[in-house]
Scaffold this active site. Structure first.
Site, PDB file in Angstrom:
ATOM      1  N   HIS A 132     -60.409 -49.885   0.929  1.00 57.52           N
ATOM      2  CA  HIS A 132     -59.129 -49.617   0.279  1.00 57.52           C
ATOM      3  C   HIS A 132     -58.727 -50.755  -0.672  1.00 57.52           C
ATOM      4  CE1 HIS A 132     -54.633 -48.556   0.592  1.00 57.52           C
ATOM      5  NE2 HIS A 132     -55.215 -47.461   0.129  1.00 57.52           N
ATOM      6  N   LYS A 162     -58.329 -53.400  -3.866  1.00 59.30           N
ATOM      7  CA  LYS A 162     -58.071 -53.180  -5.284  1.00 59.30           C
ATOM      8  C   LYS A 162     -58.038 -54.536  -5.986  1.00 59.30           C
ATOM      9  CE  LYS A 162     -54.873 -50.002  -3.189  1.00 59.30           C
ATOM     10  NZ  LYS A 162     -55.776 -48.909  -2.938  1.00 59.30           N
ATOM     11  N   ASP A 215     -64.173 -63.271 -15.553  1.00 56.33           N
ATOM     12  CA  ASP A 215     -64.741 -64.617 -15.652  1.00 56.33           C
ATOM     13  C   ASP A 215     -64.464 -65.470 -14.421  1.00 56.33           C
ATOM     14  OD1 ASP A 215     -65.805 -64.015 -18.115  1.00 56.33           O
ATOM     15  OD2 ASP A 215     -64.094 -64.793 -19.244  1.00 56.33           O
ATOM     16  N   HIS A 245     -45.403 -46.744  -3.400  1.00 55.86           N
ATOM     17  CA  HIS A 245     -46.807 -47.064  -3.182  1.00 55.86           C
ATOM     18  C   HIS A 245     -47.051 -48.561  -3.031  1.00 55.86           C
ATOM     19  CE1 HIS A 245     -51.249 -46.996  -3.935  1.00 55.86           C
ATOM     20  NE2 HIS A 245     -51.135 -45.888  -3.231  1.00 55.86           N
ATOM     21  N   LYS A 286     -47.211 -52.282  -1.479  1.00 54.61           N
ATOM     22  CA  LYS A 286     -47.438 -52.817  -0.133  1.00 54.61           C
ATOM     23  C   LYS A 286     -47.099 -54.309  -0.194  1.00 54.61           C
ATOM     24  CE  LYS A 286     -50.942 -49.604  -0.974  1.00 54.61           C
ATOM     25  NZ  LYS A 286     -50.312 -48.386  -0.591  1.00 54.61           N
ATOM     26  N   ASP A 324     -38.931 -64.917   4.813  1.00 53.85           N
ATOM     27  CA  ASP A 324     -37.855 -65.890   4.577  1.00 53.85           C
ATOM     28  C   ASP A 324     -37.597 -66.138   3.099  1.00 53.85           C
ATOM     29  OD1 ASP A 324     -37.278 -66.266   7.254  1.00 53.85           O
ATOM     30  OD2 ASP A 324     -38.687 -67.943   7.477  1.00 53.85           O
TER      31      ASP A 324
END
Length: 546
Positions: free
Chosen positions: A187, A189, A194, A435, A437, A442
């Protein structure tokens, strides 16, 4: 018309929506029942582990970052990317500025406008001599083998698939016959140039991830572009996956040989469609997008501070789900346990389980504020996940956890500035979904990545994310997020039942709009039948798959 041209010019066939595809599926399953069990994955070949040395120390990115990195020794530069058009423009710009390498890793890469546009920029980079490595999850994506083989045929592009389905002709049947293995997915991404500059976060590649298109809900999401040590960490993580035992080159999985004529035709078609997409209403502002322009000048608005990449090891998919030595979650839990005043959790697919409820209860018992933003039933595109989440809402509210659910009418901006062709979510879009996450500790530390707080991310799929220890980044994000709750999210309240029964009671959804307050006694903006479906799904023993 060749198979590649047909694929590029027509929408993918979705078996559950088209009658013809459904009938074809039934026939295929009957045949596949006899042949899918015979398929096996190819054995590793010597050249799969070749590691050619690529010196990126003299690239333009290295020169541009040399001064800031010397001034901020050991620190990384970061900039959050909350808006869709900015996120797409940033990826295009990173691809365009790469000189030696592009390492690209995604769960989903759709063949819509955004997907084709990015594919063309990868090919353009390869034409300049950039070594492009494209690592895709085999089940999450919708890209055909023909197109992947066409990309892989380029001298400077190599395509590999993670934990692939063995039988390429009868993929569904092969997946079902090998479910225990195929159920474990990648999952992650990331988009890295470079070995120094990387974009990580929640977005896959597809129009609605960039708040564009008319077919699917526009997503509220978050990425971060990071440079310096953070980029190097992502690059090192990518290598672990690229050379992992469950990663296989597309050319070894599908031995189809494409003719030179087919390859030329595919490239010409990709160039033509990319040009048309760039001129379309959704994407015509990309060339002038301020973030893309800044990246091409190698001058993004970085803030410098400590970062740490945390991720699941690729071996996670090869061991029992209870073996946590390869898992990201213990590191994330440690950060959450360290939150003394406040913990923000943004998780579109939020299924805490009994263990999660107990953990949040322990934080509340010591006085830590816990705030959760998840999808409402109306904005959630995966109803079974909402069924899993909904059974924990009352317990969380009773423990003092503040629960908010995104409205399907929440506004999604596409770019940061008016002159970047900002367009709010139009009436043509079928709504908004969460979508992103994100975890905020704090208001000092911020986690941005691919990890949903649900059983699948915790135990089945591989995940990743960047921990940013910069109060000037985490604090303003949390403040902006909380301010957006009023108009864009429902606030959930626990309504006690009669007597001393702690298990009794109900939930109220409180909505504010233009100063008016509305209270709902059931999931707002949903039909009776969808709510009934959620109730029925709760009865099924499927939580560990959510």
């Amino acid at each position: 018309m060749s198979p590649i041209t047909s694929f590029l010019t027509n929408a993918p066939c979705v078996a559950t929506r088209e009658r013809g595809c459904f009938l074809q599926l039934i026939g295929s399953l009957c045949i596949a029942a006899f042949v899918s069990g015979c398929a096996s994955l190819p054995k590793p070949e010597a050249d799969w582990n070749e590691r050619p040395h690529l010196d990126t120390s003299r690239t333009a990115w290295a020169r541009a970052l040399a001064g800031p990195m010397a001034e901020h020794e050991g620190l990384s530069g970061v900039q959050l990317i909350p808006y869709g058009l900015d996120a797409l423009s940033a990826r295009l710009a990173v691809a365009d500025t790469a000189e030696r390498s592009l390492d690209v890793q995604y769960y989903i890469w759709k063949t819509d406008g955004a997907g084709r546009l990015l594919a063309e920029h990868l090919v353009e980079a390869a034409d300049r001599g950039v070594k492009v490595r494209l690592l895709l999850d085999d089940v999450g994506g919708s890209t055909s083998d023909d197109l992947l083989l066409a990309l892989d045929s380029h001298t400077n592009i190599e395509v590999r698939l993670f934990n692939p389905v063995a039988n390429r002709l009868f993929r569904l049947a092969s997946s079902l016959s090998d479910f225990q293995r195929v159920n474990r997915r990648m999952h992650n991404k990331s988009f890295t140039a470079d070995k120094l500059v990387s974009i990580v976060g929640g977005r896959n590649i597809g129009d609605h991830y960039f708040a564009s298109g008319e077919q699917e809900a526009h997503y509220a999401d978050l990425d971060v572009i990071a440079a310096g040590p953070a980029g190097a960490e992502v690059s090192a993580m990518f290598d672990l996956y690229w050379f992992g035992s469950r990663t296989i080159p597309i050319r070894a999985l599908d031995r189809t040989k494409l003719s030179q004529e087919q390859l030329v035709e595919a490239r010409e078609m990709l160039m033509k469609t990319a040009k048309e997409i760039s001129a379309s209403d959704d994407f015509k502002g990309l060339a002038e997008n301020s973030l893309g322009v800044a990246i091409r000048r190698r001058e993004p608005g970085f803030m410098w501070g400590r970062t740490r990449l945390i991720y699941d090891l690729p071996e996670k998919v090869t061991v029992d789900r209870s073996d946590t030595k390869t898992h990201l979650l213990p590191k994330l839990r440690e950060l959450a346990e360290g939150a003394e005043q406040e913990l923000f959790v943004v998780s579109p697919y939020f299924v805490p389980g009994d263990g999660g409820v107990k953990f949040f209860r322990s934080l509340r018992a010591r006085g830590t504020r816990v705030v959760v933003l998840a999808n409402s039933l109306a904005s959630n595109d995966v109803t079974p996940v909402h069924a899993g989440y909904s059974q924990y809402r009352k317990a969380l509210l009773r423990d003092g956890v503040e629960l908010f659910e995104l409205k399907p009418t929440a506004q999604v901006r596409r770019a940061a500035r008016e002159h970047d062709n900002v367009r709010e979510k139009s009436s043509r879009s079928p709504g908004t979904g969460l979508h992103a996450k994100v975890f905020v500790f704090d208001r000092r530390r911020l986690f941005v990545g691919s990890f949903n707080l649900d059983p699948r991310s915790a135990s089945l799929n591989t995940e990743m994310g960047l921990v940013i220890d910069i109060p000037g980044v985490a604090g303003p994000f949390a403040e902006s997020l909380e301010k957006s709750f009023g108009e864009n999210a429902y606030r959930l309240e626990f309504v006690p039942g009669p007597g001393q029964c702690k298990e009794c009671g109900s939930i109220a959804w409180v909505s504010q709009k233009s100063g008016e307050v509305t209270r709902y006694t059931h999931d707002p903006e949903t039909s009776f039948w969808r709510r009934l479906k959620v109730r029925c799904l709760r009865l099924l023993p499927i939580e560990e798959q959510l």
